[in-house]
Design a protein around this motif. Structure first.
Motif, mmCIF file in Angstrom:
data_model
loop_
_atom_site.group_PDB
_atom_site.id
_atom_site.type_symbol
_atom_site.label_atom_id
_atom_site.label_comp_id
_atom_site.label_asym_id
_atom_site.label_seq_id
_atom_site.Cartn_x
_atom_site.Cartn_y
_atom_site.Cartn_z
ATOM 1 N N LYS A 1 0.856 -1.194 0.000
ATOM 2 C CA LYS A 1 0.000 0.000 0.000
ATOM 3 C C LYS A 1 0.889 1.240 0.000
ATOM 4 O O LYS A 1 2.064 1.153 0.388
ATOM 5 N N PHE A 2 0.312 2.358 -0.362
ATOM 6 C CA PHE A 2 0.991 3.666 -0.312
ATOM 7 C C PHE A 2 2.352 3.651 -1.018
ATOM 8 O O PHE A 2 3.375 4.047 -0.446
ATOM 9 N N GLU A 3 2.363 3.148 -2.242
ATOM 10 C CA GLU A 3 3.573 3.130 -3.088
ATOM 11 C C GLU A 3 4.780 2.545 -2.360
ATOM 12 O O GLU A 3 5.851 3.147 -2.308
ATOM 13 N N GLY A 4 4.583 1.425 -1.771
ATOM 14 C CA GLY A 4 5.687 0.718 -1.139
ATOM 15 C C GLY A 4 6.030 1.201 0.260
ATOM 16 O O GLY A 4 7.030 0.789 0.837
ATOM 17 N N ARG A 5 5.185 2.060 0.834
ATOM 18 C CA ARG A 5 5.497 2.534 2.188
ATOM 19 C C ARG A 5 4.824 1.676 3.274
ATOM 20 O O ARG A 5 5.064 1.864 4.449
ATOM 21 N N GLN A 6 3.993 0.749 2.851
ATOM 22 C CA GLN A 6 3.384 -0.163 3.849
ATOM 23 C C GLN A 6 3.153 -1.534 3.216
ATOM 24 O O GLN A 6 2.756 -1.625 2.050
ATOM 25 N N VAL A 7 3.436 -2.582 3.990
ATOM 26 C CA VAL A 7 3.212 -3.936 3.477
ATOM 27 C C VAL A 7 2.621 -4.819 4.572
ATOM 28 O O VAL A 7 2.982 -4.701 5.745
ATOM 29 N N GLU A 8 1.669 -5.674 4.144
ATOM 30 C CA GLU A 8 1.132 -6.679 5.088
ATOM 31 C C GLU A 8 1.664 -8.034 4.660
ATOM 32 O O GLU A 8 1.548 -8.413 3.488
ATOM 33 N N LEU A 9 2.253 -8.763 5.611
ATOM 34 C CA LEU A 9 2.857 -10.060 5.295
ATOM 35 C C LEU A 9 2.185 -11.173 6.086
ATOM 36 O O LEU A 9 1.719 -10.951 7.208
#
Lengths: 328, 254
Positions: free
Chosen positions: A276-284
């Motif tokens: 999300k947010f152009e690579g500024r947040q990730v859910e793993l």
């Protein structure tokens, strides 16, 4: 056992009608009957003092089950005992020992203050004056409704009304309480107040409670055991911990970075990343046994400003199971 | 509680509780006035004009005392699944409705009492003795219980029927005709009177009216016995309907 059901089934007969005047005329002579099995061979055992969450989507059969357990409707087949009574016989001793609270239905009289309804309930349940005063005092203090006891119910907020509904159903100190969506429509603070009250009340009195709710926060805060009903059938009956692990022993962890990071790195690939947010947040999705090691690596190698595991895994499990019941 | 509910809306109270009986009385008063004015001093089936009006006044009182209660609320509650709360409370459902009926009857007694006092001041009615008045009131109360059980029975039919108002209209019309509310039963042929005596209808209006008029010749204890027997039969049918209806009840909308 406080509640004991074996093969409990409820079928409703309805009729199909084509739209329009012709359809009405046709249905006058020929009607197509539809048999809807709302609850299908349901088994349930509840020990004294249990607080169990009965979960399921709309139309799954939760309320029908509640109605049968309280004796409001008669089962089509199967056996059931609540506190040793057969609910559909609706013995007066049985009715004195149970309470049903429906978040979508009022039992308090709308045009009079709650206290007048309580006085009527005192007569219904033959509660001695001393006990009645003590219980009203205790419950109104615990629920913080002392100031609204003498105000017409219709003039109160939904949250205040729900608290008073709860009070009304507890005045006779029932041994089993059936709570059907007690927090529906309430704001977050009112939901929390009701939950806190129920938790303290149940811990103090060890009352057996069967709770249905669409709010997983209610279930997570109150229930140690979950019974899942889908299409009228019982599909899960175990601890809340096991429920949250139905889809695997994995944790959903969200990392937030100071700036956009390289999304093509190998570290993400095997953990089903949702960016999300152009690579500024990730859910793993991380297997439990790798959580510490992988989190430490990410924290060391990337500009992490925040990270958290999901707040309510059971909410994800519920929504996944409702859309994909075959996973069970 | 039901008394408060019944009296909450004054216009409704007048329209539902007092209105129909009064309107019906004035229609009958005008009708009989017109009939008796055709020939002076005429007697019809043993009734002269003043006796007929006396009869009709007591019909008004008996209908106020015993036939004002309607079960439309019960039918609607069953249809919309609103009886569920009452199925959980620790009392029998009929007890709740009987209490509601008794509340209603208390108001009706006051209304009828007020009407009787006004009528006693007019020359429309012969003032009965205390003994006759008491007998009539007791009988009207028992008749009221039968009327209530008929209404309860119709209310229970909502377990099977979408609309029950047709049944209520049929009950009112049939009762008014067969109980002597429109025409005194002396106007009926003998075979019809014999047939009617095997039903509860003559006891609903004609017999209490005759008691108020001091013209009832039978034994009052036997009469109460017959009424209680009818009450028992209707209550039994209500009990069977309740048990059978509950098996169909789906508590819709809950």
């Amino acid at each position: 056992m406080v509640i004991e059901c074996h093969g409990l089934t409820k079928e409703f007969r309805t009729y199909k009608k084509q739209p329009g005047f012709l359809g009405t005329l046709k249905s006058f002579f020929v009607r197509e009957q539809i048999l809807n099995r709302a609850v299908d061979h349901f088994d349930l055992l509840l020990e004294p003092g249990a607080l169990v969450g009965l979960l399921g989507p709309n139309g799954a059969g939760k309320t029908t089950l509640m109605k049968m357990l309280t004796g409001i409707i008669v089962p089509s087949s199967g056996k059931m005992k609540v506190l040793g009574f057969t609910p559909s016989e609706r013995k007066l001793q049985f009715r004195r020992k149970i309470a049903l609270v429906m978040g979508q239905k009022n039992q308090l009289w709308w045009d009079i203050p709650a206290m007048d309804s309580f006085l009527l309930l005192q007569k219904y349940y033959e509660i001695a004056d001393g006990d009645f005063k003590k219980r009203v005092g205790f419950l109104s203090e615990m629920l913080d409704v002392e100031k609204v006891l003498h105000i017409h119910v219709r003039k109160l907020s939904l949250g205040e009304r729900m608290k008073l509904e709860l009070m009304a159903s507890l005045l006779h100190e029932p041994e089993v309480i059936f709570l059907d969506e007690p927090t529906i429509g309430l704001d977050l603070v009112a939901q929390k107040n009701i939950r806190d009250f129920l938790r303290v009340y149940q811990e103090e009195r060890q009352t057996t409670i069967l709770l249905t709710s669409h709010y997983m926060a209610d279930v997570e805060a109150l229930c140690s055991r979950i019974v899942l009903i889908l299409g009228g059938k019982k599909r899960f009956d175990d601890s809340i911990t096991k429920f949250s692990q139905i889809l695997g022993r994995e944790k959903f962890v969200t990392f937030t970075f100071e700036r956009g990071v390289d999304q093509t790195s190998e570290i993400w690939k095997s953990h089903d990343p949702k960016w999300k947010f152009e690579g500024r947040q990730v859910e793993l999705r991380i297997p439990e046994e790798r959580l510490r090691e992988l989190s430490a690596t990410i924290l060391n190698q990337y500009p992490v400003v925040d990270f958290h595991t999901e707040k309510m895994p059971i909410e994800r499990v519920m929504s996944t199971l409702i859309s994909n019941p075959h996973l069970l | 509680m039901s008394m408060i509910a019944f009296m909450a809306y004054k216009v409704n109270f007048f329209l539902i509780i007092i209105g129909p009986a009064l309107v019906f009385f004035f229609i009958k008063y005008n009708l009989w006035s017109a009939i008796y004015s055709l020939k002076e001093g005429i007697q019809i089936q043993g009734y002269d004009f003043s006796e007929m009006i006396n009869y009709q006044v007591w019909v008004l009182i008996v209908s106020l005392l015993s036939q004002g209660f309607f079960s439309s609320q019960l039918a609607e509650d069953i249809r919309l699944g609103r009886i569920s709360s009452y199925l959980i409370y620790p009392f029998q459902f009929w007890q709740f409705h009987l209490a509601s009926f008794l509340g209603f009857q208390t108001i009706q007694m006051a209304v009828a009492g007020f009407t009787i006092l006004i009528l006693f001041g007019s020359d429309l009615v012969q003032v009965p003795t205390w003994e006759i008045l008491t007998s009539g009131l007791v009988m009207s109360f028992v008749v009221g219980l039968i009327w209530f059980s008929f209404q309860f029975l119709i209310g229970l039919s909502a377990f099977w029927l979408e609309e029950t108002w047709v049944l209520r209209v049929i009950l009112i019309t049939v009762t008014q005709f067969l109980s002597g509310s429109i025409l005194p039963l002396e106007f009926f042929p003998l075979w019809a009177k014999d047939l009617l005596s095997m039903t509860p209808f003559p006891y609903m209006t004609h017999v209490p009216v005759k008691i108020f008029m001091g013209a009832y010749e039978g034994s009052l204890p036997i009469l109460v016995g017959i009424l209680l027997l009818w009450l028992g039969i209707i209550s039994l049918v209500c009990g069977l309907m309740w048990r059978s209806g509950l098996k169909r009840y789906s508590a819709a909308g809950m």
